[in-house]
Design a protein around this motif. Structure first.
Motif, short mmCIF file in Angstrom:
data_model
loop_
_atom_site.label_atom_id
_atom_site.label_comp_id
_atom_site.label_asym_id
_atom_site.label_seq_id
_atom_site.Cartn_x
_atom_site.Cartn_y
_atom_site.Cartn_z
N GLY A 102 15.73 -4.75 14.24
CA GLY A 102 14.70 -6.28 14.65
C GLY A 102 13.72 -6.14 13.21
O GLY A 102 12.58 -6.89 13.98
N ALA A 103 14.15 -5.31 12.81
CA ALA A 103 13.01 -5.11 12.10
C ALA A 103 12.67 -6.49 10.69
O ALA A 103 13.81 -6.79 10.47
N ALA A 104 11.70 -7.02 10.14
CA ALA A 104 11.61 -7.98 9.64
C ALA A 104 11.08 -7.89 7.73
O ALA A 104 11.63 -8.60 7.40
N ALA A 105 10.92 -6.49 7.84
CA ALA A 105 10.88 -6.19 6.21
C ALA A 105 11.72 -5.82 5.44
O ALA A 105 11.77 -5.05 4.99
N LEU A 106 13.33 -6.20 5.72
CA LEU A 106 14.84 -5.81 4.61
C LEU A 106 14.00 -6.38 3.95
O LEU A 106 14.19 -7.58 3.30
N GLY A 107 14.29 -5.76 2.47
CA GLY A 107 14.30 -5.99 0.71
C GLY A 107 13.02 -6.11 0.70
O GLY A 107 12.08 -6.56 1.10
N ALA A 108 12.45 -5.47 -0.50
CA ALA A 108 11.19 -5.41 -1.37
C ALA A 108 10.66 -6.49 -1.92
O ALA A 108 11.01 -7.12 -2.77
N ARG A 109 9.34 -6.83 -0.87
CA ARG A 109 9.16 -8.18 -1.98
C ARG A 109 7.25 -7.16 -2.07
O ARG A 109 7.14 -8.08 -2.89
N ALA A 110 7.13 -6.44 -1.90
CA ALA A 110 6.01 -5.47 -2.06
C ALA A 110 5.44 -4.02 -1.88
O ALA A 110 7.08 -3.51 -1.60
N ALA A 111 4.73 -3.14 -2.61
CA ALA A 111 4.94 -2.13 -1.98
C ALA A 111 3.10 -2.41 -1.35
O ALA A 111 2.81 -2.39 -1.76
N MET A 112 3.08 -0.74 -1.44
CA MET A 112 1.45 -0.16 -0.32
C MET A 112 1.18 1.14 -0.85
O MET A 112 1.44 1.94 -2.22
N THR A 113 -0.45 0.76 -1.53
CA THR A 113 -0.89 2.00 -2.24
C THR A 113 -1.78 2.66 -1.36
O THR A 113 -3.18 1.73 -0.53
N GLY A 114 -2.00 4.16 -1.28
CA GLY A 114 -2.44 4.35 -0.32
C GLY A 114 -3.74 5.09 -1.02
O GLY A 114 -4.56 4.88 -0.73
N ARG A 115 -3.62 6.34 -1.64
CA ARG A 115 -5.14 7.00 -2.25
C ARG A 115 -5.46 6.62 -2.94
O ARG A 115 -6.38 6.96 -3.15
N ALA A 116 -4.63 5.22 -4.14
CA ALA A 116 -5.60 4.88 -5.30
C ALA A 116 -6.66 4.45 -4.79
O ALA A 116 -7.62 4.26 -5.33
N ALA A 117 -6.20 3.31 -3.34
CA ALA A 117 -7.50 2.79 -3.21
C ALA A 117 -8.21 3.76 -2.66
O ALA A 117 -9.76 3.06 -2.50
N LEU A 118 -8.26 5.18 -1.80
CA LEU A 118 -9.14 5.74 -1.49
C LEU A 118 -10.14 5.70 -2.07
O LEU A 118 -10.80 6.65 -1.81
#
Ligand SMILES: Cc1cc2nc3c(=O)[nH]c(=O)nc-3n(C[C@H](O)[C@H](O)[C@H](O)COP(=O)(O)O)c2cc1C
Length: 304
Positions: free
Chosen positions: A239-255
């Motif tokens: 039941g996970a909802a996000a199969l397939g990459a429509r986006a990515a996340m950025t952590g340290r850059a924003a930090l």
């Protein structure tokens, strides 16, 4: 000094932060082999730009879990953003809202879901869960997340135990006494809090427990930290909802942006990355992120 790219922001952040928080943000676990490998992995791909495509007007916009975003880069959950700047998560939430993207709040934050929602009313926000052994507490936390209007729940699944963060040990890094952790049951040990956190996260969880999570919280469920095709299939089955990459996340850059100049700094980094994506799309001959396909990349190697 003009800050031209993300590396410049990291250099400037390093100058502003004490060695302890800087090492916590920049470091990884053990020998940091995976940290280096993650960056090196980008060099294993080459782009295959298509030319003579009308790219006069391109858009970085995308839709993630039904929400329209201005950029395919979301703000990853990172712990205790007040270590970077006194305004911490609230500033990051406003920067993400200004960039037209999602801010994902970590369980390890010094603000509650309601406080984050109030910082950027109406902006799309996700909540990252570290699932504690105290199920009653988790249930109440999830209710607060839903009540605050968050749009998705992100369960981090690659943290059954805390890694041994050698930089933190060397710097004798401890959390400041006045840093709250309202989304955890009890208070987190200041010293070696990372190891203490490993004790809070329930290492007994299995795929079957996702059923409880899905029945307890109606939000779309995103699994963070899935690294194999086998687990991706299991995630979809559960039941996970996000199969397939429509986006990515950025952590340290924003930090780094947050550390340099609070909300403005984080906003500048997110704008910079959005502009880089826009230039990249134009060079690739793609008008939107959705138009980028497997045919636009190939493994790096000799030309054929
Ligand atoms: C200082 C720091 C704190 C983090 N805290 C969390 C966290 O609380 N929850 C989580 O799921 N991931 C956490 N992460 C992992 C990030 O979400 C992200 O997966 C990782 O930093 C890689 O992305 P990046 O290279 O863009 O930073 C943290 C990472 C860093 C560097």
């Amino acid at each position: 000094m003009d800050l031209v790219n993300v590396d410049d922001f990291e250099t400037a952040a390093r100058e502003r932060l004490d060695p302890g928080p800087y090492g916590y943000y920049a470091g990884g676990s053990g020998d940091e082999q995976t940290l280096r490998a993650n960056a090196a992995a980008f060099a294993r791909w080459e782009l295959r730009p298509r030319v003579l495509v009308d790219v006069d007007e391109v858009s970085t916009a995308t839709t993630v879990l039904g929400t329209e975003l201005a950029t395919p880069l979301l703000v990853a959950p990172t712990a205790f953003q007040r270590l970077a700047h006194p305004d911490g998560e609230l500033a990051m939430a406003r920067a993400a809202a200004a960039a037209g993207t999602v801010m994902c709040l970590s369980t390890l934050s010094s603000v509650t879901p309601a406080e984050l929602a109030a910082a950027a009313p109406g902006a799309p926000q996700w909540f990252q869960l570290y699932w504690s052994r105290d199920r009653g507490f988790t249930q109440e936390l999830l209710a607060a997340v839903v009540e605050a209007g968050f749009r998705a729940l992100v369960l981090t699944v690659d943290f059954p135990v805390a890694g041994r963060r050698e930089r933190d040990i060397r710097e004798d890094f401890t959390l400041p006494d006045d840093l709250a952790s309202p989304n955890l049951p009890g208070t987190l040990a200041r010293r070696d809090f990372h190891a203490a956190l490993g004790g809070i996260v329930d290492a007994r969880l299995t795929w079957r427990d996702l059923e409880w999570l899905r029945s307890t919280c109606e939000l779309p469920l995103v699994l963070k930290g899935v690294l194999t095709a086998e687990d991706t299939l299991l995630a979809a089955e559960h039941g996970a909802a996000a199969l397939g990459a429509r986006a990515a996340m950025t952590g340290r850059a924003a930090l780094w942006g947050l550390a340099v100049d609070g909300e403005q700094g984080a906003a500048r980094v997110l704008a910079l990355l959005r502009e880089e994506i826009e230039v990249g799309l134009k060079l690739l001959g793609a008008r939107t992120p959705a138009e980028v396909t497997r045919a636009h990349v190939r493994p790096a190697g000799p030309s054929v």
